[in-house]
Design a protein around this motif. Structure first.
Motif, PDB file in Angstrom:
ATOM      1  N   VAL A 189       1.893   3.684  -7.238  1.00 41.24           N
ATOM      2  CA  VAL A 189       1.741   3.004  -8.529  1.00 41.24           C
ATOM      3  C   VAL A 189       1.746   4.018  -9.671  1.00 41.24           C
ATOM      4  CG1 VAL A 189       0.521   0.960  -7.732  1.00 41.24           C
ATOM      5  CG2 VAL A 189      -0.781   3.024  -8.217  1.00 41.24           C
ATOM      6  N   ASP A 199      -0.389  14.331   6.204  1.00 44.55           N
ATOM      7  CA  ASP A 199      -1.322  13.194   6.130  1.00 44.55           C
ATOM      8  C   ASP A 199      -1.830  12.867   7.530  1.00 44.55           C
ATOM      9  OD1 ASP A 199      -2.756  11.230   4.939  1.00 44.55           O
ATOM     10  OD2 ASP A 199      -1.060  10.256   3.963  1.00 44.55           O
ATOM     11  N   GLU A 200      -3.086  12.447   7.607  1.00 43.04           N
ATOM     12  CA  GLU A 200      -3.740  12.121   8.889  1.00 43.04           C
ATOM     13  C   GLU A 200      -3.528  13.256   9.908  1.00 43.04           C
ATOM     14  OE1 GLU A 200      -4.096   8.118   9.961  1.00 43.04           O
ATOM     15  OE2 GLU A 200      -2.820   7.398   8.345  1.00 43.04           O
ATOM     16  N   TYR A 220     -15.264   3.770  -2.457  1.00 41.97           N
ATOM     17  CA  TYR A 220     -15.277   3.009  -3.711  1.00 41.97           C
ATOM     18  C   TYR A 220     -16.398   1.980  -3.627  1.00 41.97           C
ATOM     19  CZ  TYR A 220     -10.543   4.717  -4.672  1.00 41.97           C
ATOM     20  OH  TYR A 220      -9.456   5.500  -4.930  1.00 41.97           O
ATOM     21  N   ALA A 228      -9.682   0.749  -0.660  1.00 46.35           N
ATOM     22  CA  ALA A 228      -8.810   0.090  -1.648  1.00 46.35           C
ATOM     23  C   ALA A 228      -7.639  -0.602  -0.956  1.00 46.35           C
ATOM     24  CB  ALA A 228      -8.291   1.115  -2.647  1.00 46.35           C
ATOM     25  N   LYS A 240      -6.573   9.351  -1.162  1.00 43.16           N
ATOM     26  CA  LYS A 240      -6.159  10.738  -0.894  1.00 43.16           C
ATOM     27  C   LYS A 240      -4.636  10.895  -1.017  1.00 43.16           C
ATOM     28  CE  LYS A 240      -8.116  10.633   3.204  1.00 43.16           C
ATOM     29  NZ  LYS A 240      -8.658   9.254   3.176  1.00 43.16           N
ATOM     30  N   ILE A 255      -4.134   3.903 -11.716  1.00 43.96           N
ATOM     31  CA  ILE A 255      -5.087   4.636 -10.863  1.00 43.96           C
ATOM     32  C   ILE A 255      -6.450   4.650 -11.554  1.00 43.96           C
ATOM     33  CG2 ILE A 255      -5.619   6.825  -9.724  1.00 43.96           C
ATOM     34  CD1 ILE A 255      -2.638   7.430  -9.659  1.00 43.96           C
ATOM     35  N   PRO A 264     -12.994   8.767   3.727  1.00 44.67           N
ATOM     36  CA  PRO A 264     -12.592   7.595   4.506  1.00 44.67           C
ATOM     37  C   PRO A 264     -11.219   7.059   4.103  1.00 44.67           C
ATOM     38  CG  PRO A 264     -14.773   7.294   3.519  1.00 44.67           C
ATOM     39  CD  PRO A 264     -14.213   8.542   2.943  1.00 44.67           C
ATOM     40  N   PRO A 275       0.801  -1.231   0.000  1.00 41.65           N
ATOM     41  CA  PRO A 275       0.000   0.000   0.000  1.00 41.65           C
ATOM     42  C   PRO A 275       0.834   1.281   0.000  1.00 41.65           C
ATOM     43  CG  PRO A 275      -0.203  -1.183   2.100  1.00 41.65           C
ATOM     44  CD  PRO A 275       0.572  -2.063   1.176  1.00 41.65           C
ATOM     45  N   THR A 310      -9.192   5.643   0.310  1.00 42.75           N
ATOM     46  CA  THR A 310      -9.954   6.116  -0.854  1.00 42.75           C
ATOM     47  C   THR A 310      -9.085   6.927  -1.820  1.00 42.75           C
ATOM     48  OG1 THR A 310     -10.765   7.936   0.512  1.00 42.75           O
ATOM     49  CG2 THR A 310     -12.248   6.061   0.203  1.00 42.75           C
TER      50      THR A 310
HETATM   51  N1  LIG Z   1      -8.045   4.917  -7.333  1.00 40.81           N
HETATM   52  C1  LIG Z   1      -7.077   4.065  -7.009  1.00 40.81           C
HETATM   53  N2  LIG Z   1      -6.458   3.358  -7.966  1.00 40.81           N
HETATM   54  C2  LIG Z   1      -5.474   2.504  -7.648  1.00 40.81           C
HETATM   55  N3  LIG Z   1      -5.040   2.275  -6.401  1.00 40.81           N
HETATM   56  C3  LIG Z   1      -5.627   2.943  -5.404  1.00 40.81           C
HETATM   57  C4  LIG Z   1      -6.669   3.875  -5.649  1.00 40.81           C
HETATM   58  N4  LIG Z   1      -7.073   4.404  -4.483  1.00 40.81           N
HETATM   59  C5  LIG Z   1      -6.314   3.856  -3.531  1.00 40.81           C
HETATM   60  N5  LIG Z   1      -5.433   2.979  -4.069  1.00 40.81           N
HETATM   61  C6  LIG Z   1      -4.443   2.200  -3.326  1.00 40.81           C
HETATM   62  O1  LIG Z   1      -4.983   1.922  -2.035  1.00 40.81           O
HETATM   63  C7  LIG Z   1      -4.021   2.135  -1.017  1.00 40.81           C
HETATM   64  C8  LIG Z   1      -4.517   3.194  -0.057  1.00 40.81           C
HETATM   65  O2  LIG Z   1      -4.639   4.433  -0.727  1.00 40.81           O
HETATM   66  P1  LIG Z   1      -4.280   5.822  -0.064  1.00 40.81           P
HETATM   67  O3  LIG Z   1      -3.105   5.661   0.861  1.00 40.81           O
HETATM   68  O4  LIG Z   1      -4.169   6.847  -1.111  1.00 40.81           O
HETATM   69  O5  LIG Z   1      -5.579   6.047   0.804  1.00 40.81           O
HETATM   70  P2  LIG Z   1      -5.944   7.268   1.743  1.00 40.81           P
HETATM   71  O6  LIG Z   1      -7.284   7.754   1.303  1.00 40.81           O
HETATM   72  O7  LIG Z   1      -4.839   8.258   1.779  1.00 40.81           O
HETATM   73  O8  LIG Z   1      -6.107   6.499   3.105  1.00 40.81           O
HETATM   74  P3  LIG Z   1      -5.647   6.900   4.588  1.00 40.81           P
HETATM   75  O9  LIG Z   1      -6.546   8.008   4.962  1.00 40.81           O
HETATM   76  O10 LIG Z   1      -5.902   5.668   5.376  1.00 40.81           O
HETATM   77  O11 LIG Z   1      -4.201   7.260   4.496  1.00 40.81           O
HETATM   78  C9  LIG Z   1      -2.744   2.506  -1.742  1.00 40.81           C
HETATM   79  O12 LIG Z   1      -1.967   1.355  -1.921  1.00 40.81           O
HETATM   80  C10 LIG Z   1      -3.197   3.014  -3.072  1.00 40.81           C
HETATM   81  O13 LIG Z   1      -2.203   2.768  -4.041  1.00 40.81           O
END
Ligand SMILES: Nc1ncnc2c1ncn2[C@@H]1O[C@H](COP(=O)(O)OP(=O)(O)OP(=O)(O)O)[C@@H](O)[C@H]1O
Length: 472
Positions: A72, A199-200, A268, A308, A113, A77, A108, A68, A111
């Motif tokens: 990527v 972040d967070e 999602y 995700a 961010k 994406i 959440p 995670p 998702t």
């Molecule tokens: N639209 C997307 N397409 C491909 N991979 C995704 C997508 N959204 C999230 N991911 C994958 O899911 C994982 C979590 O995503 P991300 O860290 O961006 O979430 P976040 O919303 O920032 O969550 P948090 O608030 O918990 O940090 C990552 O590995 C990311 O690559």
């Protein structure tokens, strides 16, 4: 939850738990150890075993695609076009000679961010290189930062990493003001334009004053430094949070200088999660993923709020289980095992730290949810089961109001959600709790507490059934 078939249908969700969960890591460990015991060659040396494992063909070809934290490539994406466009449009200002706006990204967890922010910043950085603009992305995760001073040092240290220079103040024993000055120095000397990614951010509460949390002070100081030339580089602050209400806790002083553009990230659905997973299926060797694997992992992840990270994690754990069991493909049953393991570990993490009384409240409520059709539990019924449990183990008994408050606290761990309801004038008002995980997983995990395990699950189940029947 209700817009797709429950993937566990037919797999025994009714609460009649059949497997004995051997350890905190669940059935998977048991499966692999029983598998090992049938093939173990006792005469084999450690070296032979290592060589044998080394020669075994794995199923996962590229683990980074299932990590995670790995950023990527853009073509992987999916489903975030609007957010990508908005963030790109706002931050592209950094390519010119202007300060980009501050952003607040909320939604959440899992998702996208952080992913979208990193992807946009990476592209800006690439273009800036060709234009001779010194651009930096200074990113911190505030989860483990407990004071403003620690956060400022962390920012200075990330800025130094990004610029490939050293931080020249010590981490401890100096005033926060010195850390701020060091941060300004590093940024001003090394960047024309910088994006601070916090972040967070809502996790940075600090110890000083709940009315003026550390994240609010951080936002105030950073945005003010941009405005009054302590920071000569063009800076933008991207605040990221799961808490949609975070900005309400930002003091008016900070708000007037921070004034962000909001970008919302929604959940999602199962289809989007499937697309995300399909673009990563080359993490596995060709032909080793059974066709049910991706739809099932996506469906499981969509059951909570469409995370995700959870979907990717399920696919990784399923692959690792299949590899460890020496299987030639990843199948549906590996995803189910992975789901059990992932859920159980998450619940364990939360449940380990809570008091016995809270465990009893949670156990009673989960027991009710495990017996209702829609897996919800009324607070009135939950309280009666709680009374039965406390009587059974001779524990102190809270009043109903305290029980309800303890359950409400569980929302902060995302274990439960609740709504206020009434089923007609005769039933009065009550709270209806919904669980983020399977109630059975919560029950199994809580039974690892020896006091709770003193009460027979069958007995609890018959009390619950009687109480649920009595609901009006
Ligand atoms: N639209 C997307 N397409 C491909 N991979 C995704 C997508 N959204 C999230 N991911 C994958 O899911 C994982 C979590 O995503 P991300 O860290 O961006 O979430 P976040 O919303 O920032 O969550 P948090 O608030 O918990 O940090 C990552 O590995 C990311 O690559």
């Amino acid at each position: 939850m209700d817009d797709f078939e429950d993937p566990r249908d037919g797999a025994g969700t009714s609460g009649e738990d059949t497997t004995e969960q051997p350890s905190e890591f669940g059935a998977s460990e048991q499966a692999s150890s029983s598998n090992e015991s049938s093939t173990v060659d006792e005469s084999q040396s450690i070296e032979d075993m290592l060589l044998e494992f080394d020669q075994q063909e794995g199923l996962i070809r590229d683990r980074s695609l299932l990590d995670p934290n790995h950023i990527v490539e853009e073509d992987r994406i999916v489903g975030r076009d609007r957010q990508l466009q908005e963030v790109t449009k706002m931050l592209r200002v950094a390519l010119g000679d202007n300060r980009p706006p501050n952003l607040f990204l909320y939604g959440p967890s899992g998702t996208g961010k952080s992913l979208i922010t990193k992807a946009v910043c990476k592209n800006i950085s690439k273009i800036c290189e060709t234009r001779d603009i010194r651009f930096g992305t200074i990113e911190v995760n505030c989860q483990d930062l407990d004071t403003l001073g620690v956060a400022v040092y962390e920012l200075a240290s990330r800025a130094a990493d990004e610029a490939d220079v050293a931080v020249e103040v010590p981490k401890h024993g100096v005033a926060t003001k010195e850390k701020w000055d060091e941060l300004y120095r590093i940024v001003n000397e090394n960047f024309d334009s910088a994006v601070f990614v916090l972040d967070e951010l809502d996790m940075l509460v600090g110890r000083r004053d709940k009315q003026d949390p550390a994240f609010s002070r951080l936002l105030y100081q950073l945005s003010r430094a941009g405005a009054n030339n302590d920071l000569t580089a063009h800076i933008s602050v991207v605040a990221i949070s799961n808490d949609t209400k975070m900005m309400e806790s930002v003091g008016s002083r900070a708000l007037s200088s921070f004034t962000p553009e909001d970008v919302h990230f929604d959940d999602y659905d199962a289809n989007q999660l499937q697309s995300i997973l399909r673009r990563r299926q080359d993490a596995f060797y060709e032909g080793v993923l059974d066709e049910d694997v991706i739809p099932l992992a996506a469906a499981f992840a969509a059951q909570t709020h469409g995370d995700a990270r959870k979907a990717i994690d399920l696919m990784r754990v399923a692959g690792e289980l299949a590899e460890r069991e020496g299987d030639e493909s990843v199948r549906e049953e590996h995803v189910r095992e992975a789901q059990d393991k992932v859920e159980k570990n998450r619940v364990l993490e939360v449940v380990r730290g809570i008091s016995t009384q809270k465990k009893l409240c949670l156990y009673a409520t989960a027991a009710v949810a495990s017996e209702t059709d829609d897996e919800s539990a009324r607070s009135t019924t939950g309280y009666r089961v709680y009374q039965f449990l406390t009587d059974a183990i001779e524990a102190d008994q809270y009043h109903q109001e305290t029980y309800v408050n303890k359950m409400k606290e569980m929302t902060t761990y995302s274990l439960v959600d609740f709504e206020r309801r009434s089923h007609g004038p005769s039933s009065g008002m009550f709270l209806e709790f919904q669980f983020g995980e399977r109630p059975e997983t919560i029950l199994e995990t809580l039974r690892e507490d020896s006091r709770i395990d003193m009460v027979s699950p069958d007995e609890v189940s018959s009390v619950v059934k009687a109480q649920v029947r009595n609901e009006t």
